[in-house]
Design an enzyme around this catalytic site. Structure first.
Site, PDB file in Angstrom:
ATOM      1  N   TYR A 166       0.840  -1.201   0.000  1.00  0.00           N
ATOM      2  CA  TYR A 166       0.000   0.000   0.000  1.00  0.00           C
ATOM      3  C   TYR A 166       0.876   1.251   0.000  1.00  0.00           C
ATOM      4  O   TYR A 166       0.600   2.216  -0.702  1.00  0.00           O
ATOM      5  CB  TYR A 166      -0.942   0.019   1.210  1.00  0.00           C
ATOM      6  CG  TYR A 166      -1.922   1.166   1.126  1.00  0.00           C
ATOM      7  CD1 TYR A 166      -3.141   1.000   0.474  1.00  0.00           C
ATOM      8  CD2 TYR A 166      -1.614   2.414   1.645  1.00  0.00           C
ATOM      9  CE1 TYR A 166      -4.028   2.053   0.349  1.00  0.00           C
ATOM     10  CE2 TYR A 166      -2.499   3.477   1.525  1.00  0.00           C
ATOM     11  CZ  TYR A 166      -3.709   3.295   0.878  1.00  0.00           C
ATOM     12  OH  TYR A 166      -4.582   4.348   0.742  1.00  0.00           O
ATOM     13  N   PHE A 197      -6.960  21.947 -24.581  1.00  0.00           N
ATOM     14  CA  PHE A 197      -7.291  20.533 -24.691  1.00  0.00           C
ATOM     15  C   PHE A 197      -8.527  20.298 -23.827  1.00  0.00           C
ATOM     16  O   PHE A 197      -8.709  20.934 -22.794  1.00  0.00           O
ATOM     17  CB  PHE A 197      -6.139  19.602 -24.278  1.00  0.00           C
ATOM     18  CG  PHE A 197      -6.542  18.170 -24.486  1.00  0.00           C
ATOM     19  CD1 PHE A 197      -6.667  17.668 -25.770  1.00  0.00           C
ATOM     20  CD2 PHE A 197      -6.883  17.359 -23.419  1.00  0.00           C
ATOM     21  CE1 PHE A 197      -7.133  16.373 -25.983  1.00  0.00           C
ATOM     22  CE2 PHE A 197      -7.348  16.066 -23.627  1.00  0.00           C
ATOM     23  CZ  PHE A 197      -7.468  15.562 -24.911  1.00  0.00           C
ATOM     24  N   THR A 198      -9.365  19.364 -24.245  1.00  0.00           N
ATOM     25  CA  THR A 198     -10.696  19.176 -23.641  1.00  0.00           C
ATOM     26  C   THR A 198     -10.657  19.052 -22.112  1.00  0.00           C
ATOM     27  O   THR A 198     -11.238  19.875 -21.399  1.00  0.00           O
ATOM     28  CB  THR A 198     -11.366  17.927 -24.244  1.00  0.00           C
ATOM     29  OG1 THR A 198     -10.472  16.816 -24.115  1.00  0.00           O
ATOM     30  CG2 THR A 198     -11.680  18.132 -25.724  1.00  0.00           C
ATOM     31  N   ASP A 228       2.189  20.546 -20.331  1.00  0.00           N
ATOM     32  CA  ASP A 228       1.429  19.327 -20.615  1.00  0.00           C
ATOM     33  C   ASP A 228       2.334  18.475 -21.496  1.00  0.00           C
ATOM     34  O   ASP A 228       2.450  18.692 -22.700  1.00  0.00           O
ATOM     35  CB  ASP A 228       0.106  19.651 -21.317  1.00  0.00           C
ATOM     36  CG  ASP A 228      -0.686  18.379 -21.619  1.00  0.00           C
ATOM     37  OD1 ASP A 228      -0.100  17.275 -21.585  1.00  0.00           O
ATOM     38  OD2 ASP A 228      -1.895  18.485 -21.886  1.00  0.00           O
ATOM     39  N   LYS A 258       0.225   7.976 -23.479  1.00  0.00           N
ATOM     40  CA  LYS A 258       0.625   8.296 -24.856  1.00  0.00           C
ATOM     41  C   LYS A 258       2.117   8.007 -25.019  1.00  0.00           C
ATOM     42  O   LYS A 258       2.511   6.856 -25.141  1.00  0.00           O
ATOM     43  CB  LYS A 258       0.297   9.752 -25.172  1.00  0.00           C
ATOM     44  CG  LYS A 258      -1.195  10.016 -25.415  1.00  0.00           C
ATOM     45  CD  LYS A 258      -1.934  10.320 -24.174  1.00  0.00           C
ATOM     46  CE  LYS A 258      -3.340  10.843 -24.422  1.00  0.00           C
ATOM     47  NZ  LYS A 258      -4.119  10.902 -23.180  1.00  0.00           N
ATOM     48  N   ARG A 304     -12.664  15.907 -33.914  1.00  0.00           N
ATOM     49  CA  ARG A 304     -12.002  16.953 -33.139  1.00  0.00           C
ATOM     50  C   ARG A 304     -12.444  18.284 -33.739  1.00  0.00           C
ATOM     51  O   ARG A 304     -11.733  18.919 -34.504  1.00  0.00           O
ATOM     52  CB  ARG A 304     -10.473  16.825 -33.200  1.00  0.00           C
ATOM     53  CG  ARG A 304      -9.910  15.615 -32.491  1.00  0.00           C
ATOM     54  CD  ARG A 304      -9.638  15.797 -31.019  1.00  0.00           C
ATOM     55  NE  ARG A 304     -10.748  15.561 -30.124  1.00  0.00           N
ATOM     56  CZ  ARG A 304     -10.619  15.110 -28.872  1.00  0.00           C
ATOM     57  NH1 ARG A 304      -9.440  14.808 -28.386  1.00  0.00           N
ATOM     58  NH2 ARG A 304     -11.662  14.972 -28.098  1.00  0.00           N
ATOM     59  N   PHE A 354     -18.430  15.057 -26.336  1.00  0.00           N
ATOM     60  CA  PHE A 354     -18.031  14.201 -27.469  1.00  0.00           C
ATOM     61  C   PHE A 354     -17.971  12.733 -27.092  1.00  0.00           C
ATOM     62  O   PHE A 354     -18.142  11.865 -27.936  1.00  0.00           O
ATOM     63  CB  PHE A 354     -16.677  14.662 -28.042  1.00  0.00           C
ATOM     64  CG  PHE A 354     -15.567  14.709 -27.028  1.00  0.00           C
ATOM     65  CD1 PHE A 354     -15.405  15.817 -26.212  1.00  0.00           C
ATOM     66  CD2 PHE A 354     -14.697  13.647 -26.887  1.00  0.00           C
ATOM     67  CE1 PHE A 354     -14.389  15.857 -25.267  1.00  0.00           C
ATOM     68  CE2 PHE A 354     -13.673  13.679 -25.946  1.00  0.00           C
ATOM     69  CZ  PHE A 354     -13.527  14.790 -25.128  1.00  0.00           C
TER      70      PHE A 354
HETATM   71  N1  F0G Z   1      -3.426  16.412 -22.307  1.00  0.00           N
HETATM   72  C1  F0G Z   1      -3.394  16.035 -23.589  1.00  0.00           C
HETATM   73  C2  F0G Z   1      -2.624  16.845 -24.581  1.00  0.00           C
HETATM   74  C3  F0G Z   1      -4.089  14.894 -24.007  1.00  0.00           C
HETATM   75  O1  F0G Z   1      -4.045  14.521 -25.289  1.00  0.00           O
HETATM   76  C4  F0G Z   1      -4.834  14.152 -23.052  1.00  0.00           C
HETATM   77  C5  F0G Z   1      -5.604  12.987 -23.442  1.00  0.00           C
HETATM   78  C6  F0G Z   1      -4.820  14.588 -21.717  1.00  0.00           C
HETATM   79  C7  F0G Z   1      -4.116  15.714 -21.390  1.00  0.00           C
HETATM   80  C8  F0G Z   1      -5.615  13.875 -20.656  1.00  0.00           C
HETATM   81  O2  F0G Z   1      -5.010  12.679 -20.317  1.00  0.00           O
HETATM   82  O3  F0G Z   1      -6.649  10.922 -21.018  1.00  0.00           O
HETATM   83  O4  F0G Z   1      -4.764  10.404 -19.474  1.00  0.00           O
HETATM   84  O5  F0G Z   1      -6.664  11.748 -18.693  1.00  0.00           O
HETATM   85  N2  F0G Z   1      -5.882  12.742 -24.644  1.00  0.00           N
HETATM   86  C9  F0G Z   1      -6.593  11.579 -25.142  1.00  0.00           C
HETATM   87  C10 F0G Z   1      -6.743  11.706 -26.626  1.00  0.00           C
HETATM   88  C11 F0G Z   1      -7.855  11.249 -24.431  1.00  0.00           C
HETATM   89  O6  F0G Z   1      -7.382  10.812 -27.207  1.00  0.00           O
HETATM   90  O7  F0G Z   1      -6.228  12.651 -27.212  1.00  0.00           O
HETATM   91  P1  F0G Z   1      -5.827  11.377 -19.860  1.00  0.00           P
END
Ligand code: F0G
Length: 460
Positions: free
Chosen positions: A76, A128-129, A219, A262, A386, A452
């Site tokens: 843990y 970014f979303t 990021d 990624k 996108r 989305f």
């Molecule tokens: N920042 C970037 C530039 C990303 O592309 C993503 C995720 C995140 C943050 C968030 O990270 O998914 O681990 O919580 N991108 C994915 C995509 C979902 O399909 O582009 P996460």
């Protein structure tokens, strides 16, 4: 302008295990797409032939990473895998303090809650979303400071991830530096098409932010891919290794959020990193509330071990050349067929310009969502919207209407072969040929956050 080397590359690995793919008939795809509300996110993966939905968590791990999974120390507290990961993050990225999280948005949540106060402004090189949503949920407002070239899919400027420093300075003067807790800088800007930022721009940004005492938060989800473009295209970097360039990029920033799903070649995991003790201390307090103890942050020990090994593999020059090389290969095939794509080709996928391909469909009828659905119908290749659906709504309820309306063909790392790339390009070409007959969509279900992922559509 410098060009990326055209010498042939080959995958710097051989294949030890395979996963069989399932092919579907047009009738099966039509049924599956209808059940999914014409949203590729809602398809079952067993109905997909080649899956280009995302490069997130879809990489193939190496035998070394799988071996690392067996070394999981599932204590843990104080797992040895945490200390290994901490060492690797220091060695490869140079950040002092590490907070593991279950994935990138876990890190974004904690960082945003710590640094952002109500009414703050967070400038960034395109939104970014999840990142923007966490900034907004913490009471902040995102301001786009990417150079204008980034919003033009045909502009071939090699570093479309760069920041417009004048735009930033104007913002600082307007709101005051105390309203700007940090500038959020993505490497390989996802929503712009995987476009890199240059070291030169980052250095200038460092000088400007220092002058006003503002942090840079990185990021770093796709930092190694960004480093490849710097190595290939930026003056003075052709003899430097990806590892050296990655470290230099990180050294120009004060902290980071990472989705290790990624670049770092794992199926789950992420972290927040910082050079500031106070920020670390607060993050260590918060992570136990939302993710897990600060030595695992929602991850199993084995996940942290796979991440530590994946980070090291991700900065290998041969790996990254083949990775980006495959993306460039697909883009060049698509261009041969006349399919309008974002140029220059970015690091993690090909982005088709849906406004150009379907000019008869207005943006409120979701051209990119339409195109993703049509591609799936054609061949079972799954891509992702996108554009206006991803952009969502402002805190006041109005729709964001982004300039870029794109379909992303995201390439998982070490998963598909060059022959798959040919099949994908041919499918895009077939849809391109019948583009004039394609009709737009209406949204019939819209979730409150990140619509989305779960929105449903019907054909008009
Ligand atoms: N920042 C970037 C530039 C990303 O592309 C993503 C995720 C995140 C943050 C968030 O990270 O998914 O681990 O919580 N991108 C994915 C995509 C979902 O399909 O582009 P996460």
């Amino acid at each position: 302008m410098k060009q990326i080397s055209k010498n042939s590359w080959a995958e710097p690995f051989k294949i030890k295990m395979v996963e069989l793919l399932k092919m579907t008939t047009p009738a099966q795809r039509k049924k599956a797409l209808k059940e999914a509300g014409l949203n590729t996110f809602l398809l079952k993966s067993e109905d997909v032939y080649i899956d280009l939905l995302t490069d997130s968590g879809t990489s193939a791990m190496s035998d070394q990473q799988w071996a690392g999974m067996m070394l999981g120390d599932e204590a843990y507290a104080g797992s040895s895998n945490y200390y290994h990961l901490e060492d690797v993050v220091k060695e490869v990225y140079g950040y002092k303090y590490l907070i593991p999280t279950h994935q990138g948005r876990g890190a974004e949540h904690i960082l945003s809650q710590i640094l952002i106060k109500k009414g703050d402004i967070i400038p960034g090189n395109m939104y970014f979303t999840t990142t923007r949503l966490h900034q907004e949920l913490a009471g902040g407002r995102f301001e786009d400071i990417i150079i204008k070239e980034a919003h033009d899919s045909a502009n071939e400027f090699p570093f479309k991830g760069n920041v417009d420093l004048n735009k930033l300075e104007t913002l600082i003067k307007k709101h005051g530096a105390q309203k700007i807790p940090y500038v959020c800088i993505a490497t390989s800007v996802n929503m712009a098409g995987g476009q890199p930022i240059s070291i030169k721009n980052l250095k200038e940004l460092r000088t400007l932010t220092k002058k006003y005492g503002i942090r840079i938060i990185h990021d770093m989800t796709r930092v190694a891919e960004n480093a490849y473009f710097i190595q290939q295209l930026e003056k003075g970097y052709s003899k430097k290794s990806i590892k050296q360039i990655v470290k230099e990029i990180c050294s120009l920033t004060d902290g980071a959020t990472m989705s290790a799903k990624k670049d770092a070649l794992v199926n789950i995991g992420g972290f927040m990193a910082t050079n500031e003790w106070d920020v670390f201390e607060e993050a260590r307090n918060m992570v136990v509330v939302y993710e897990g103890l600060h030595t695992y942050g929602g991850l199993a020990g084995r996940d942290m071990e796979a991440m530590a090994i994946g980070i090291k593999e991700s900065v290998n020059d041969n790996h990254i050349r083949a990775r980006v090389g495959q993306v460039i290969y697909l883009g060049e095939q698509m261009m041969k067929y006349g399919v309008p794509i974002v140029k220059p080709i970015g690091g993690h996928g090909i982005f088709v310009d849906a406004k150009k391909m379907l000019p008869h469909i207005p943006q409120h009828e979701y051209p990119a969502q339409t195109l993703a659905a049509e591609l799936y119908l054609d061949s079972g290749v799954r891509t992702m919207e996108r554009g206006v659906v991803s952009a969502g709504r402002k805190p006041n309820g109005e729709n964001y209407f982004p300039k870029l309306e794109l379909v992303r063909f995201t390439i998982p790392r070490r998963v598909y072969t060059q022959a798959h790339m040919d099949v994908i390009a041919e499918s895009a070409a077939r849809v391109f040929e019948r583009r004039k007959k394609i009709k737009g969509l209406k949204m019939i279900y819209e979730p409150k956050y990140l619509r989305f992922f779960q929105a449903r559509f019907e054909q008009l």
